[in-house]
Scaffold this active site. Structure first.
Site, PDB file in Angstrom:
ATOM      1  N   GLY A   1      41.352  43.309  46.314  1.00 16.76           N
ATOM      2  CA  GLY A   1      42.528  43.657  46.164  1.00 16.76           C
ATOM      3  C   GLY A   1      43.047  42.923  44.822  1.00 16.76           C
ATOM      4  O   GLY A   1      42.380  43.249  43.467  1.00 16.76           O
ATOM      5  N   SER A   2      44.460  42.751  44.757  1.00 13.73           N
ATOM      6  CA  SER A   2      45.384  42.311  42.989  1.00 13.73           C
ATOM      7  C   SER A   2      44.935  41.681  42.219  1.00 13.73           C
ATOM      8  O   SER A   2      44.938  40.822  41.460  1.00 13.73           O
ATOM      9  CB  SER A   2      46.266  42.510  43.582  1.00 13.73           C
ATOM     10  OG  SER A   2      47.096  43.659  44.517  1.00 13.73           O
ATOM     11  N   VAL A   3      43.787  40.333  42.597  1.00 14.42           N
ATOM     12  CA  VAL A   3      43.314  38.704  41.905  1.00 14.42           C
ATOM     13  C   VAL A   3      42.371  39.579  40.732  1.00 14.42           C
ATOM     14  O   VAL A   3      42.163  39.092  40.126  1.00 14.42           O
ATOM     15  CB  VAL A   3      42.822  38.421  43.102  1.00 14.42           C
ATOM     16  CG1 VAL A   3      43.690  37.693  43.997  1.00 14.42           C
ATOM     17  CG2 VAL A   3      41.788  38.772  43.705  1.00 14.42           C
TER      18      VAL A   3
END
Length: 596
Positions: free
Chosen positions: A310-312
């Site tokens: 995801g956004s990490v």
């Protein structure tokens, strides 16, 4: 003339006879002496006692309980000796009511071999306290043999189970690969116990004795004691216990790592399981409960759990953008809430959109649309190699067995894996850590550490072996010179994620006593159909359809010392599910005096 011939034969005969006598009595003496020594000297291999595992402050995590093993004289399986065998087994069963006579006999019959003269071990371990009252009685019976034995014990039960690992009975394959396991009967199966098995199990000893033809010992000639090594880990037991408590009933993983040297102060895969149930062989019921649990407690999620990040990954993608020089710090895109490409709608998580968005804002508020449009401009060929260099799709080097590599998708990877071309839409979803992208929590922690310091450390659990400190490599040139110059800009964005009121982790990290830089991530596990206009709320979804929640961070933000990475499986939104856990970890680090 005849007399000369006769005398010559007589002299020749005596010469041959004397030469033969000389050879037998003197020249071959060493040969026969060696044979005599082999007959008279008995060599016994001595099993080493497995080394202990301790935490950072010397508190035990894996030790050996001392007791005894009991064996029965071999070759009592025949009908004529069956009565004698039953007598010995019933004697033991009467002394130790917990022992089942039928099971003991089955074990004897299975292990008794006509080719072995060794006593058949039917009880591999029984505690010192249970045996000591009957020790003399057992020793007096000529058909029984009682010997010192040990059994691996994990005093903390399930704590750090995936890190410590466990030992199990050695099978034939183990014994062929590792002869020492034939002596100890055990070998490391998982975790530290397996990775450092050769260190922990040690080196066998040897005892030589002079014996009679009836195998009665006369004297000891020499004795070399076995040796083994103890491990001291980087784990702080108190912090590790705290981690388990605050994770509660959630499934997932957590990592606390020193960014300066890669030492892991605490790390857990949840749920955990009791290590002691594996030492003598786990029951069918317990094994079934573990393997059928929907939260997969037997999987070491730290290094064997593969998840969409995801956004990490957006910081690493942003660094790739800047490194390509097709995007700079001033570049901005307008986010309307969705982006159409090839007849497909690529949504931003914020339905109303983020408006005009630069890189700092895109990371701070986790704008998907910025990365969709940026990735199209830069291209997957410039993104994937940077992400790999920053810790993804490669092993971290951690001292745990069977670490998974994961996947950073790209053009070459897809063709090699699926024999299909790469599409632009796949570039978009890769840029926000979805699609084919898979990673482990340990890789995310390492990635965050690189962003915090610009250096790549080697995550590790072992601090010292027999008090000898271990060294691990540090790569100070993992970033290019251009990336090093742009890194402070990425760090500033991560600081705003946690400290700016519009940051996605701001409200969840308000109670942290340590000011940190962070990034949240919500990794979808099911796709959203194009005809669905409004996504269902995470809390309204079935458990296994909810997104995984990430929050990765380093702190203090102005003097990076520790990375804290938390993944909550099916936790929904990253900040909401993982934020409170991260906050409590930093507060505990501060309480224990780790924050300088």
């Amino acid at each position: 003339m005849r007399m000369r011939i006769v005398f010559s034969f007589i002299i020749l005969f005596w010469i041959i006879l004397l030469v033969r006598i000389y050879y037998i009595s003197i020249q071959s003496n060493a040969y026969y002496e060696e044979i005599a020594n082999q007959n008279a000297i008995k060599t016994e291999r001595l099993a080493p006692l497995r080394g202990s595992i301790k935490d950072l402050h010397g508190r035990p995590l894996a030790v050996n309980r001392l007791g005894f093993s009991i064996g029965i004289k071999p070759h009592l399986s025949s009908k004529k000796n069956e009565k004698m065998l039953d007598e010995e087994i019933n004697f033991l069963a009467n002394l130790f009511p917990k022992m089942d006579a039928d099971e003991l006999k089955k074990r004897y019959l299975r292990l008794d071999s006509p080719y072995s003269q060794r006593f058949v071990e039917i009880i591999d371990f029984i505690s010192y306290d249970e045996v000591i009252a009957f020790f003399a009685k057992i020793s007096l019976r000529k058909n029984l043999e009682i010997l010192p034995s040990s059994k691996r014990h994990y005093p903390r039960g399930k704590l750090a189970s995936h890190v410590i690992g466990y030992v199990g009975r050695a099978n034939q394959d183990d014994m062929e690969k590792d002869p020492i396991s034939r002596l100890t009967n055990y070998t490391g199966r998982t975790g530290i116990e397996r990775y450092y098995n050769s260190v922990l199990q040690g080196i066998e000893g040897e005892r030589k004795t002079k014996v009679t033809a009836l195998n009665q010992e006369i004297e000891q000639i020499s004795k070399q004691l076995p040796t083994s090594s103890d491990l001291e880990l980087t784990i702080d037991l108190e912090l590790q216990q705290f981690l388990t408590e605050i994770f509660g009933n959630d499934a997932g993983a957590a990592v606390v790592m020193d960014v300066r040297n890669g030492a892991l102060l605490a790390a857990g895969s949840y749920p955990e399981y009791d290590l002691n149930q594996f030492v003598s062989g786990i029951s069918h019921e317990d094994w079934k409960a573990l393997t059928e649990n929907v939260d997969n407690p037997f999987t070491n999620k730290l290094v064997n759990g593969l998840y969409p990040p995801g956004s990490v990954v957006k910081m690493g993608v942003a660094l790739a953008f800047l490194g390509s020089q097709k995007i700079n710090r001033q570049t901005s895109f307008f986010c309307s809430g969705s982006f159409e490409l090839g007849g497909r709608n690529f949504r931003c998580w914020k339905k109303s959109g983020h408006g005009q968005t630069d890189m700092i804002k895109a990371i701070r508020e986790s704008c998907d649309d910025y990365f969709y449009k940026g990735s199209l401009r830069v291209g997957i060929d410039a993104i994937s190699p940077v992400l790999e260099r920053l810790g993804f799709a490669q092993k971290t080097g951690i001292d745990l067995p069977n670490e998974f590599v994961g996947t950073v998708p790209g053009r070459h990877w897809k063709m090699q894996r699926y024999q299909k071309p790469w599409y632009q839409g796949e570039t978009l979803i890769t840029s926000i850590g979805q699609g084919y992208f898979l990673t482990t929590p340990m890789q995310v922690a390492l990635h965050t550490s690189i962003l915090a310091t610009g250096k790549r450390v080697t995550p590790h659990f072992v601090k010292s072996i027999d008090n000898e400190p271990q060294e691990y490599p540090v790569d100070e040139n993992v970033l290019t010179e251009l990336e090093k110059s742009e890194l402070p800009y990425i760090q500033k964005a991560m600081v705003e994620v946690a400290n700016n009121p519009t940051g996605t982790a701001y409200s969840r990290l308000l109670k942290s006593k340590v000011k940190v830089a962070a990034k949240t991530g919500t990794a979808q596990v099911v796709g959203i159909p194009q005809d669905v206009k409004e996504r269902m709320k995470e809390e309204d979804m079935e458990y296994l359809q909810r997104s995984h929640a990430w929050l990765t961070s380093y702190g203090p933000y102005d003097n990076p010392q520790y990375v804290v990475t938390v993944l909550v499986e099916h936790g929904g939104h990253g900040g909401q599910a993982a934020g409170p856990i991260v906050t409590q970890i930093y507060n505990k680090l501060d309480e224990l005096g780790y924050i300088e």
